[in-house]
Write a protein that holds these residues in place. Structure first.
Motif, mmCIF file in Angstrom:
data_model
loop_
_atom_site.group_PDB
_atom_site.id
_atom_site.type_symbol
_atom_site.label_atom_id
_atom_site.label_comp_id
_atom_site.label_asym_id
_atom_site.label_seq_id
_atom_site.Cartn_x
_atom_site.Cartn_y
_atom_site.Cartn_z
ATOM 1 N N GLU A 216 54.272 -0.778 31.794
ATOM 2 C CA GLU A 216 53.785 -1.838 32.677
ATOM 3 C C GLU A 216 54.873 -2.870 32.963
ATOM 4 O O GLU A 216 55.051 -3.313 34.104
ATOM 5 N N GLU A 217 55.614 -3.250 31.936
ATOM 6 C CA GLU A 217 56.664 -4.245 32.125
ATOM 7 C C GLU A 217 57.806 -3.693 32.985
ATOM 8 O O GLU A 217 58.356 -4.399 33.845
ATOM 9 N N LEU A 218 58.147 -2.427 32.780
ATOM 10 C CA LEU A 218 59.225 -1.835 33.563
ATOM 11 C C LEU A 218 58.794 -1.575 35.001
ATOM 12 O O LEU A 218 59.602 -1.673 35.930
ATOM 13 N N ASP A 219 57.528 -1.258 35.206
ATOM 14 C CA ASP A 219 57.009 -1.109 36.566
ATOM 15 C C ASP A 219 57.111 -2.448 37.305
ATOM 16 O O ASP A 219 57.503 -2.494 38.484
ATOM 17 N N LYS A 220 56.796 -3.535 36.626
ATOM 18 C CA LYS A 220 56.926 -4.871 37.224
ATOM 19 C C LYS A 220 58.390 -5.171 37.539
ATOM 20 O O LYS A 220 58.702 -5.741 38.598
ATOM 21 N N TYR A 221 59.284 -4.789 36.641
ATOM 22 C CA TYR A 221 60.723 -5.002 36.849
ATOM 23 C C TYR A 221 61.178 -4.321 38.138
ATOM 24 O O TYR A 221 61.879 -4.922 38.972
ATOM 25 N N LEU A 222 60.785 -3.061 38.337
ATOM 26 C CA LEU A 222 61.178 -2.326 39.536
ATOM 27 C C LEU A 222 60.474 -2.863 40.783
ATOM 28 O O LEU A 222 61.061 -2.881 41.878
ATOM 29 N N ALA A 223 59.227 -3.302 40.619
ATOM 30 C CA ALA A 223 58.498 -3.869 41.759
ATOM 31 C C ALA A 223 59.173 -5.150 42.250
ATOM 32 O O ALA A 223 59.242 -5.404 43.463
ATOM 33 N N GLU A 224 59.676 -5.955 41.336
ATOM 34 C CA GLU A 224 60.378 -7.181 41.732
ATOM 35 C C GLU A 224 61.660 -6.853 42.490
ATOM 36 O O GLU A 224 62.037 -7.566 43.424
ATOM 37 N N GLN A 225 62.308 -5.775 42.120
ATOM 38 C CA GLN A 225 63.498 -5.358 42.862
ATOM 39 C C GLN A 225 63.157 -5.002 44.310
ATOM 40 O O GLN A 225 63.941 -5.271 45.225
ATOM 41 N N GLU A 226 62.006 -4.381 44.513
ATOM 42 C CA GLU A 226 61.624 -3.951 45.863
ATOM 43 C C GLU A 226 61.494 -5.133 46.822
ATOM 44 O O GLU A 226 61.645 -4.965 48.029
ATOM 45 N N SER A 227 61.216 -6.307 46.305
ATOM 46 C CA SER A 227 61.066 -7.487 47.157
ATOM 47 C C SER A 227 62.326 -8.348 47.186
ATOM 48 O O SER A 227 62.334 -9.427 47.778
ATOM 49 N N ASP A 228 63.396 -7.858 46.560
ATOM 50 C CA ASP A 228 64.648 -8.617 46.484
ATOM 51 C C ASP A 228 65.707 -7.894 47.313
ATOM 52 O O ASP A 228 66.173 -6.815 46.932
ATOM 53 N N PRO A 229 66.125 -8.434 48.448
ATOM 54 C CA PRO A 229 67.053 -7.709 49.324
ATOM 55 C C PRO A 229 68.473 -7.593 48.786
ATOM 56 O O PRO A 229 69.282 -6.872 49.358
ATOM 57 N N HIS A 230 68.770 -8.268 47.678
ATOM 58 C CA HIS A 230 70.167 -8.266 47.219
ATOM 59 C C HIS A 230 70.464 -7.158 46.220
ATOM 60 O O HIS A 230 71.624 -6.913 45.885
ATOM 61 N N ILE A 231 69.424 -6.410 45.758
ATOM 62 C CA ILE A 231 69.635 -5.432 44.688
ATOM 63 C C ILE A 231 68.652 -4.287 44.835
ATOM 64 O O ILE A 231 67.527 -4.474 45.305
ATOM 65 N N PHE A 232 69.075 -3.085 44.444
ATOM 66 C CA PHE A 232 68.129 -1.973 44.353
ATOM 67 C C PHE A 232 68.644 -0.941 43.366
ATOM 68 O O PHE A 232 69.846 -0.827 43.108
ATOM 69 N N GLY A 233 67.715 -0.187 42.787
ATOM 70 C CA GLY A 233 68.038 0.807 41.771
ATOM 71 C C GLY A 233 68.233 2.182 42.359
ATOM 72 O O GLY A 233 67.621 2.548 43.369
#
Length: 354
Positions: A216-233
């Motif tokens: 759950e915590e890691l899913d939130k971590y990746l979800a926050e990346q999706e809304s951040d235009p400066h970074i992606f995995g």
């Protein structure tokens, strides 16, 4: 010239497969066939997409009699693949001599120099060829934005408007030294979460990443990346097998931005090898060089790739050195003593073997 008009040679008579070439315009890799002084790129059904005669004369690598399969619209990409294959077969040369564009029009998309005293020859430099988005970088996955200003971002480090992250496969390149194809694609938390969780909860990885957390915590971590235009995995794979995880970021807006003088198009990355089958210096170095190559290909305005590994992480710093990264300085993040490393575009393409 139509390929059927080429005389005295065909892929069937070639010595064998010399590897694979990934054209930005093609969904599947083409086999590199070489023999009898020729090189060709061959589809899965054995049809040659393009071929050329290669020779060495007076200390020069010459490419002649270039021919393309009838109906191919991606002749610049095919020519780039043939030239790259010729340079691989003759690694001591840093440039190739081709016919001029008036007799072979795709040359105009590759060559940057006319041969002195030879009006019928154009020069393609290895260091130029490997910066062009004709090979390895999937065209369909990328969009390029103009340099538009925005008022959204860190107030003291406002970036230009950033393009969306790529969709689907981003990069594929066959690496002769390890006999494997490296590929990059965006991470998808809907299908990759279990893999991401397993890697982040491996003690070897957790020591550096400090993300040994629940699903759950890691899913939130990746979800926050999706809304951040400066970074992606990104998931990196060898021959389709997931191997590592990387985060690509625009340095100006990143936590690193306040610690040096960032340019608008500086990029950076963090990375890990999660698949223990692919640990070891040759594969790790191949990945680090490929990641750097991709970031330079992705945005032609990017002149520097930066990073901030732990200052005490000597193994990581040695990998950086072998990928043309210089250690600029050490500094203190709130959570670690870091080293600022920087890779300059011109040096990378001049010195790093790809």
């Amino acid at each position: 010239m139509n390929i059927e008009a080429a005389k005295n040679w065909s892929p069937a008579t070639a010595a064998g497969n010399e590897g694979w070439q990934h054209l930005a315009s093609a969904a599947e890799p083409l086999a590199i066939r070489a023999g009898d002084g020729h090189v060709s790129l061959v589809d899965a059904d054995g049809t040659a997409a393009g071929q050329a005669r290669i020779s060495v004369a007076d200390g020069r690598l010459l490419i002649d009699d270039v021919a393309f399969a009838g109906g191919r619209l991606d002749q610049p990409q095919i020519l780039a693949g043939l030239v790259d294959a010729a340079l691989r077969l003759h690694p001591s040369f840093d440039r190739a001599f081709l016919p001029v564009a008036k007799t072979l029009w795709p040359v105009s998309t590759l060559a940057t120099e006319a041969a002195a005293g030879e009006p019928e020859r154009a020069i393609v430099h290895r260091s130029v060829l490997r910066q062009l988005p004709l090979l390895w970088r999937s065209q369909a996955s990328h969009s390029t934005y103009p340099a538009l200003t925005t008022a959204i971002g860190p107030e003291d480090r406002l970036p230009p408007l950033r393009q969306p992250r790529p969709c689907g496969p981003m990069y594929e390149r066959w690496i002769a030294e390890i006999g494997l194809t490296v590929s990059l694609r965006p991470i998808d938390r809907r299908t990759d979460l279990d893999l991401f969780h397993r890697w982040m909860n491996d003690g070897r990885v957790a020591f550096f990443w400090e993300l040994a957390q629940s699903h759950e915590e890691l899913d939130k971590y990746l979800a926050e990346q999706e809304s951040d235009p400066h970074i992606f995995g990104v998931i990196a794979s060898f021959d389709g097998e997931p191997t590592g995880y990387f985060e690509f970021y625009w340095a100006k807006e990143d936590r690193l931005g306040p610690y040096y003088e960032p340019l608008d198009w500086d990029r950076g990355w963090h990375g890990l090898i999660g698949n223990t089958r692919h640990l070891g210096r040759p594969k790790t170095l191949a990945l680090f060089r490929s990641v750097t190559h991709y970031l330079f290909l992705d945005e032609p305005r990017t002149q520097r790739i930066v990073g901030e590994p732990r200052a005490a992480h000597q193994k990581m710093l040695s990998y950086c050195a072998d990928a043309a990264y210089d250690k600029v300085k050490e500094f203190d993040f709130p959570h670690k003593r870091a080293a600022l490393v920087c890779c300059e575009r011109e040096r990378f393409f001049r010195e790093v073997p790809l």
